[in-house]
Design a protein around this motif. Structure first.
Motif, PDB file in Angstrom:
ATOM      1  N   LEU A 150       0.834  -1.199   0.000  1.00  0.00           N
ATOM      2  CA  LEU A 150       0.000   0.000   0.000  1.00  0.00           C
ATOM      3  C   LEU A 150       0.874   1.257   0.000  1.00  0.00           C
ATOM      4  O   LEU A 150       0.619   2.207  -0.743  1.00  0.00           O
ATOM      5  CB  LEU A 150      -0.942  -0.001   1.209  1.00  0.00           C
ATOM      6  N   ALA A 151       1.926   1.229   0.804  1.00  0.00           N
ATOM      7  CA  ALA A 151       2.827   2.389   0.858  1.00  0.00           C
ATOM      8  C   ALA A 151       3.442   2.635  -0.513  1.00  0.00           C
ATOM      9  O   ALA A 151       3.555   3.773  -0.982  1.00  0.00           O
ATOM     10  CB  ALA A 151       3.910   2.161   1.910  1.00  0.00           C
ATOM     11  N   ARG A 152       3.808   1.541  -1.203  1.00  0.00           N
ATOM     12  CA  ARG A 152       4.401   1.694  -2.539  1.00  0.00           C
ATOM     13  C   ARG A 152       3.407   2.219  -3.548  1.00  0.00           C
ATOM     14  O   ARG A 152       3.738   3.028  -4.412  1.00  0.00           O
ATOM     15  CB  ARG A 152       4.939   0.346  -3.022  1.00  0.00           C
ATOM     16  N   ILE A 153       2.152   1.749  -3.431  1.00  0.00           N
ATOM     17  CA  ILE A 153       1.114   2.243  -4.355  1.00  0.00           C
ATOM     18  C   ILE A 153       0.914   3.744  -4.142  1.00  0.00           C
ATOM     19  O   ILE A 153       0.854   4.515  -5.103  1.00  0.00           O
ATOM     20  CB  ILE A 153      -0.209   1.476  -4.142  1.00  0.00           C
ATOM     21  N   TRP A 154       0.872   4.177  -2.882  1.00  0.00           N
ATOM     22  CA  TRP A 154       0.685   5.610  -2.614  1.00  0.00           C
ATOM     23  C   TRP A 154       1.845   6.436  -3.179  1.00  0.00           C
ATOM     24  O   TRP A 154       1.643   7.528  -3.687  1.00  0.00           O
ATOM     25  CB  TRP A 154       0.508   5.889  -1.126  1.00  0.00           C
ATOM     26  N   GLU A 155       3.063   5.879  -3.100  1.00  0.00           N
ATOM     27  CA  GLU A 155       4.205   6.605  -3.701  1.00  0.00           C
ATOM     28  C   GLU A 155       4.010   6.769  -5.200  1.00  0.00           C
ATOM     29  O   GLU A 155       4.265   7.830  -5.769  1.00  0.00           O
ATOM     30  CB  GLU A 155       5.519   5.843  -3.463  1.00  0.00           C
ATOM     31  N   ARG A 156       3.556   5.684  -5.841  1.00  0.00           N
ATOM     32  CA  ARG A 156       3.320   5.755  -7.295  1.00  0.00           C
ATOM     33  C   ARG A 156       2.203   6.745  -7.607  1.00  0.00           C
ATOM     34  O   ARG A 156       2.274   7.488  -8.588  1.00  0.00           O
ATOM     35  CB  ARG A 156       2.960   4.363  -7.840  1.00  0.00           C
ATOM     36  N   VAL A 157       1.150   6.734  -6.765  1.00  0.00           N
ATOM     37  CA  VAL A 157       0.032   7.671  -6.963  1.00  0.00           C
ATOM     38  C   VAL A 157       0.544   9.107  -6.856  1.00  0.00           C
ATOM     39  O   VAL A 157       0.210   9.966  -7.681  1.00  0.00           O
ATOM     40  CB  VAL A 157      -1.086   7.417  -5.917  1.00  0.00           C
ATOM     41  N   GLU A 158       1.367   9.356  -5.835  1.00  0.00           N
ATOM     42  CA  GLU A 158       1.864  10.716  -5.630  1.00  0.00           C
ATOM     43  C   GLU A 158       2.697  11.199  -6.812  1.00  0.00           C
ATOM     44  O   GLU A 158       2.561  12.339  -7.255  1.00  0.00           O
ATOM     45  CB  GLU A 158       2.714  10.777  -4.359  1.00  0.00           C
ATOM     46  N   ARG A 159       3.565  10.316  -7.299  1.00  0.00           N
ATOM     47  CA  ARG A 159       4.403  10.723  -8.435  1.00  0.00           C
ATOM     48  C   ARG A 159       3.558  11.000  -9.680  1.00  0.00           C
ATOM     49  O   ARG A 159       3.761  11.995 -10.375  1.00  0.00           O
ATOM     50  CB  ARG A 159       5.472   9.664  -8.729  1.00  0.00           C
ATOM     51  N   ALA A 160       2.587  10.118  -9.933  1.00  0.00           N
ATOM     52  CA  ALA A 160       1.745  10.309 -11.129  1.00  0.00           C
ATOM     53  C   ALA A 160       0.914  11.585 -10.989  1.00  0.00           C
ATOM     54  O   ALA A 160       0.788  12.363 -11.943  1.00  0.00           O
ATOM     55  CB  ALA A 160       0.834   9.093 -11.334  1.00  0.00           C
ATOM     56  N   ALA A 161       0.358  11.805  -9.803  1.00  0.00           N
ATOM     57  CA  ALA A 161      -0.446  13.009  -9.585  1.00  0.00           C
ATOM     58  C   ALA A 161       0.439  14.241  -9.771  1.00  0.00           C
ATOM     59  O   ALA A 161       0.044  15.214 -10.427  1.00  0.00           O
ATOM     60  CB  ALA A 161      -1.073  12.988  -8.197  1.00  0.00           C
ATOM     61  N   GLY A 162       1.646  14.178  -9.237  1.00  0.00           N
ATOM     62  CA  GLY A 162       2.577  15.295  -9.344  1.00  0.00           C
ATOM     63  C   GLY A 162       2.883  15.641 -10.792  1.00  0.00           C
ATOM     64  O   GLY A 162       2.899  16.808 -11.179  1.00  0.00           O
ATOM     65  N   ARG A 163       3.085  14.619 -11.612  1.00  0.00           N
ATOM     66  CA  ARG A 163       3.371  14.862 -13.040  1.00  0.00           C
ATOM     67  C   ARG A 163       2.222  15.596 -13.717  1.00  0.00           C
ATOM     68  O   ARG A 163       2.418  16.326 -14.689  1.00  0.00           O
ATOM     69  CB  ARG A 163       3.611  13.522 -13.767  1.00  0.00           C
ATOM     70  N   ALA A 164       1.005  15.363 -13.220  1.00  0.00           N
ATOM     71  CA  ALA A 164      -0.169  15.988 -13.846  1.00  0.00           C
ATOM     72  C   ALA A 164      -0.571  17.266 -13.119  1.00  0.00           C
ATOM     73  O   ALA A 164      -1.646  17.817 -13.396  1.00  0.00           O
ATOM     74  CB  ALA A 164      -1.334  14.991 -13.853  1.00  0.00           C
ATOM     75  N   GLY A 165       0.257  17.714 -12.175  1.00  0.00           N
ATOM     76  CA  GLY A 165      -0.089  18.915 -11.422  1.00  0.00           C
ATOM     77  C   GLY A 165      -1.300  18.716 -10.526  1.00  0.00           C
ATOM     78  O   GLY A 165      -2.037  19.656 -10.229  1.00  0.00           O
ATOM     79  N   ARG A 166      -1.510  17.469 -10.108  1.00  0.00           N
ATOM     80  CA  ARG A 166      -2.647  17.166  -9.230  1.00  0.00           C
ATOM     81  C   ARG A 166      -2.125  16.777  -7.855  1.00  0.00           C
ATOM     82  O   ARG A 166      -0.946  16.500  -7.688  1.00  0.00           O
ATOM     83  CB  ARG A 166      -3.472  16.005  -9.805  1.00  0.00           C
ATOM     84  N   SER A 167      -3.055  16.699  -6.895  1.00  0.00           N
ATOM     85  CA  SER A 167      -2.672  16.268  -5.556  1.00  0.00           C
ATOM     86  C   SER A 167      -3.121  14.825  -5.353  1.00  0.00           C
ATOM     87  O   SER A 167      -4.207  14.431  -5.788  1.00  0.00           O
ATOM     88  CB  SER A 167      -3.345  17.181  -4.533  1.00  0.00           C
ATOM     89  N   ALA A 168      -2.290  14.024  -4.677  1.00  0.00           N
ATOM     90  CA  ALA A 168      -2.645  12.628  -4.412  1.00  0.00           C
ATOM     91  C   ALA A 168      -3.932  12.544  -3.596  1.00  0.00           C
ATOM     92  O   ALA A 168      -4.630  11.530  -3.640  1.00  0.00           O
ATOM     93  CB  ALA A 168      -1.503  11.923  -3.689  1.00  0.00           C
TER      94      ALA A 168
END
Ligand SMILES: *Cc1c(COP(=O)(O)O)cnc(C)c1O
Length: 242
Positions: A12-30
């Motif tokens: 779960l922690a790893r998934i959240w890291e991936r979510v954060e990075r992807a959201a960041g690339r799109a200028g969004r918040s996790a």
């Protein structure tokens, strides 16, 4: 914590890291993204472990399977999603077992759900949330409503007082390279935007798209909910003979 619970918490922690990075690339918040943990085929203990790690949304694809696991999971304050295709004759049972039906693809099914939700309302239940599932994969066996049917289906659901239309769900064809799913995600996002404007429905804010292998691309294209099974719980056991 037993071994399996520790692995789930770590996943779960790893998934959240991936979510954060992807959201960041799109200028969004996790924080804009909800993880729906897809627990089909996994035991009640795995669901409890994910809950203890912080997951509050779970998706199952079969009514009967969830009915038997639910008996072992009293007291978990989570939102339960039905994400698999629902046959009309199981609609009444599903309405009593799930908070949200993410795979509504016909007016007939919505009518069955409305009837069951109206009965449940007498017992104090809140409105049943629904997403319309859009058919993104041209293959005939795949489920979901045809795009051209969506406005009519949406208007019908909005007339049903015990259903709450929350948004869209879709599954692109399966590609080895997740990048190839991007045009499908983008298209679904555009459909969602257009419908939201047409319908003027405040609550029409959910866009459920992306699974373990492609959720980053889905988030970059605007997903608000991702449905993650394998990346959280590990590989599903395969039924014999496949
Ligand atoms: C099984 C399933 C998922 C999760 O798939 P993973 O690849 O294991 O993440 C998501 N959505 C639906 C509709 C599913 O049936």
């Amino acid at each position: 914590m037993c071994g399996e619970a520790a692995v789930i918490a770590e996943n779960l922690a790893r998934i959240w890291e991936r979510v954060e990075r992807a959201a960041g690339r799109a200028g969004r918040s996790a924080e804009e993204i909800t993880i729906v943990a897809v627990s089909k085929t996994h035991a009640a203990e795995a669901i409890r472990a994910a809950y203890e790690a912080g997951v509050r949304h779970f998706g199952e694809n079969r009514v009967q399977e969830w009915e038997s696991k639910r008996a072992l999971l009293h007291g978990l304050d989570a939102t339960w999603h039905l994400i698999g295709h629902l046959q009309s004759n199981k609609a009444a049972r599903a309405a009593g077992l799930f908070h949200t039906i993410d795979s509504v693809d016909s007016i007939g099914l919505a009518e069955r759900l409305e009837k069951a939700a109206a009965e449940a309302a007498h017992r104090g239940a809140r409105r049943l949330r629904v997403l319309m599932e859009v058919k993104l994969d041209p293959e005939p066996a795949k489920t979901g409503a045809e795009e051209r049917e969506l406005p009519r289906l949406a208007r019908a659901i909005l007339q049903m007082p015990h259903l709450e239309l929350r948004g869209l769900m879709g599954i692109p064809p399966l590609f080895d390279d997740a990048e190839r799913a991007r045009p499908y995600f983008r298209h679904l996002r555009e459909l969602h935007d257009a419908l939201r404007e047409q319908l003027g429905a405040e609550a029409f804010s959910v866009l459920s798209m992306g699974m373990s292998h492609d959720f980053e691309v889905a988030i970059e294209e605007g997903a608000t909910e991702i449905r993650v099974g394998t990346a959280l719980f590990g590989e599903r056991p395969r039924p014999p003979g496949t």
